[in-house]
Scaffold this active site. Structure first.
Site, PDB file in Angstrom:
ATOM      1  N   PRO A  14       0.922  -1.158   0.075  1.00  0.00           N
ATOM      2  CA  PRO A  14      -0.125   0.024  -0.118  1.00  0.00           C
ATOM      3  C   PRO A  14       0.842   1.166   0.010  1.00  0.00           C
ATOM      4  O   PRO A  14       1.919   1.475   0.770  1.00  0.00           O
ATOM      5  CB  PRO A  14      -0.859  -0.219   1.082  1.00  0.00           C
ATOM      6  CG  PRO A  14      -0.267  -1.308   2.136  1.00  0.00           C
ATOM      7  CD  PRO A  14       0.526  -2.082   1.268  1.00  0.00           C
ATOM      8  N   GLY A  22       2.892   2.923   5.417  1.00  0.00           N
ATOM      9  CA  GLY A  22       4.126   2.572   6.548  1.00  0.00           C
ATOM     10  C   GLY A  22       4.838   1.350   6.401  1.00  0.00           C
ATOM     11  O   GLY A  22       5.587   0.708   7.123  1.00  0.00           O
ATOM     12  N   GLY A  79       6.797   0.981   3.527  1.00  0.00           N
ATOM     13  CA  GLY A  79       8.005   1.028   2.605  1.00  0.00           C
ATOM     14  C   GLY A  79       7.770   1.020   1.272  1.00  0.00           C
ATOM     15  O   GLY A  79       8.755   0.712   0.500  1.00  0.00           O
ATOM     16  N   SER A  80       6.482   1.229   0.723  1.00  0.00           N
ATOM     17  CA  SER A  80       6.311   1.343  -0.632  1.00  0.00           C
ATOM     18  C   SER A  80       7.084   2.013  -1.453  1.00  0.00           C
ATOM     19  O   SER A  80       7.623   1.614  -2.690  1.00  0.00           O
ATOM     20  CB  SER A  80       4.788   1.356  -1.090  1.00  0.00           C
ATOM     21  OG  SER A  80       4.608   2.993  -1.436  1.00  0.00           O
ATOM     22  N   ALA A 118      10.110   3.139  -1.077  1.00  0.00           N
ATOM     23  CA  ALA A 118      11.637   2.745  -1.253  1.00  0.00           C
ATOM     24  C   ALA A 118      11.714   1.363  -1.891  1.00  0.00           C
ATOM     25  O   ALA A 118      12.508   1.000  -2.635  1.00  0.00           O
ATOM     26  CB  ALA A 118      12.269   2.509   0.175  1.00  0.00           C
ATOM     27  N   ALA A 119      10.554   0.431  -1.617  1.00  0.00           N
ATOM     28  CA  ALA A 119      10.644  -0.608  -2.561  1.00  0.00           C
ATOM     29  C   ALA A 119      10.480  -0.496  -3.965  1.00  0.00           C
ATOM     30  O   ALA A 119      10.968  -1.304  -4.760  1.00  0.00           O
ATOM     31  CB  ALA A 119       9.546  -1.669  -2.001  1.00  0.00           C
ATOM     32  N   ASP A 124      14.517   2.525   5.898  1.00  0.00           N
ATOM     33  CA  ASP A 124      13.468   1.872   4.924  1.00  0.00           C
ATOM     34  C   ASP A 124      14.353   1.335   3.676  1.00  0.00           C
ATOM     35  O   ASP A 124      14.388   0.091   3.389  1.00  0.00           O
ATOM     36  CB  ASP A 124      12.714   2.850   4.234  1.00  0.00           C
ATOM     37  CG  ASP A 124      11.428   2.857   5.220  1.00  0.00           C
ATOM     38  OD1 ASP A 124      11.577   2.630   6.364  1.00  0.00           O
ATOM     39  OD2 ASP A 124      10.321   3.528   4.839  1.00  0.00           O
TER      40      ASP A 124
HETATM   41  O1  PMV Z   1       7.767   5.892   5.615  1.00  0.00           O
HETATM   42  P1  PMV Z   1       7.325   5.048   6.572  1.00  0.00           P
HETATM   43  O2  PMV Z   1       5.891   5.001   7.033  1.00  0.00           O
HETATM   44  O3  PMV Z   1       7.810   3.451   6.167  1.00  0.00           O
HETATM   45  O4  PMV Z   1       8.207   5.289   7.878  1.00  0.00           O
HETATM   46  C1  PMV Z   1       9.466   5.762   8.039  1.00  0.00           C
HETATM   47  C2  PMV Z   1       9.966   5.711   9.179  1.00  0.00           C
HETATM   48  C3  PMV Z   1      10.292   6.961   9.967  1.00  0.00           C
HETATM   49  O5  PMV Z   1      11.256   6.547  11.219  1.00  0.00           O
HETATM   50  C4  PMV Z   1       9.041   7.554  10.520  1.00  0.00           C
HETATM   51  C5  PMV Z   1      11.035   7.884   8.882  1.00  0.00           C
HETATM   52  C6  PMV Z   1      12.373   7.564   8.943  1.00  0.00           C
HETATM   53  O6  PMV Z   1      12.926   8.125   8.003  1.00  0.00           O
HETATM   54  O7  PMV Z   1      13.233   6.755   9.440  1.00  0.00           O
END
Ligand code: PMV
Length: 317
Positions: free
Chosen positions: A95, A99, A101-102, A104-105, A146
């Site tokens: 999704p 939260g 990591g979409s 980055a993936a 991530d």
């Molecule tokens: O973007 P997310 O929802 O996968 O979360 C990132 C994690 C945080 O600690 C909130 C931000 C970070 O850069 O580490």
């Protein structure tokens, strides 16, 4: 044709404090992935992208400002290559802004596809660094956790350091974990809670530094519990982390509701995971209880519930 992929991730503990140089633990979810399929096209046609999930198609040459064109440009510069004649289709089961990591993936799958089409199989450290550069455009101060967990596809301990590259260590997971992941259905871009927390920290550094230190203690305890296979302790630690995240202003009514429902249904522990204000929460459950927890999450309004099995691992990269 080349197909590359990268997994989703969850942060087991330490999100947000990790931006402020505290340690955090992240786990890859190998069964939930983003994919890039690169198909060679006729000479002179250039590089094109198709993203059916986003209902988008664009060209590298006419849309160089698109974040994924910029990422492709970074890869080409890194390899000293020009844009190949290629059509890259991007698809993801992760999704968006949830939260997991979409971004980055999808980025890691894209980096691998461009590199492999040019005959390069990049090691995880290079994939991670290239994706990190593009993550920065989305939320300014990414910790790098991530892109690291996704590129290495390994359970990691991650800590930024002010004057050195981040500390990245494999984590020993002695017993497989069953995680029930409940999605609030609320989409929240990472930069919003990250930016809001930065303002609160700037207004009152001592209070927030102390809270970040408490999160660091939680991460240290979680690492020990994972290595000992002590799931009951890990559940308690996740609950403590959730309380700290609430104090940091990162939870939301929807997340609180799902966390409570999971605990009442017998989860060993539950917390939000990732940026917060929406997105997903995770619950640790014994495998014979995960259906009960999943049902409770549905009943409490989760838009989607997944059960993920995190395998035991020796802790070697
Ligand atoms: O973007 P997310 O929802 O996968 O979360 C990132 C994690 C945080 O600690 C909130 C931000 C970070 O850069 O580490």
């Amino acid at each position: 044709m080349i197909t590359t992929s990268a997994p989703a991730k969850i942060i087991l503990c330490g999100e947000h404090a990790v931006v402020y140089n505290r340690p955090a633990i992240a786990l890859p979810l190998g069964d939930v992935r983003a994919y890039a399929v690169a198909t060679p096209t006729a000479p002179g046609t250039g590089l094109h992208f198709v993203a059916p999930d986003l209902d988008e198609t664009w060209s590298f040459s006419t849309h160089p400002q698109h974040p994924l064109s910029e990422l492709a440009a970074t890869v080409l510069e890194h390899l000293g290559a020009v844009a190949p004649d290629l059509s890259i289709t991007l698809r993801s089961d992760i999704p968006i802004a949830g939260g997991m990591g979409s971004g980055a993936a999808i980025g890691a799958a894209l980096v691998r596809a461009v590199a492999q089409a040019l005959g390069h199989n990049l090691p995880p450290a290079e994939v991670s660094a290239l994706v990190y550069a593009s993550e920065g455009r989305y939320h300014g101060t990414p910790s790098g956790i991530d892109n690291t967990v996704i590129a290495y596809e390994q359970a990691i301990w991650f800590q930024r350091r002010p004057d050195a590259p981040p500390l990245i260590a494999p984590i020993h997971v002695a017993t497989p974990l069953t995680l029930v992941i409940g999605d609030t259905g609320v989409r929240s871009a990472t930069h919003r809670p990250v930016g809001a927390l930065r303002k609160r920290w700037q207004a009152d550094p001592p209070t927030y530094e102390a809270r970040f230190d408490a999160v660091a203690d939680v991460a240290t305890q979680a690492r020990a519990a994972l290595a000992a296979g002590d799931l009951a302790a890990l559940g308690q630690i996740m609950n403590t982390n959730q309380t700290l995240l609430e104090e940091l202003g990162i939870s939301s009514p929807e997340l609180d509701r799902l966390v409570q429902a999971a605990r009442q249904a017998g989860a060993l522990g539950a917390k939000l995971s990732g940026a917060g204000w929406g997105g997903v929460m995770i619950a640790l459950a014994h495998s014979n209880q995960c259906q009960q927890v999943a049902d409770a999450l549905h009943a409490a309004g989760a838009s989607r519930v997944r059960v993920a099995l995190v395998p035991a691992c020796a802790g070697e990269i």
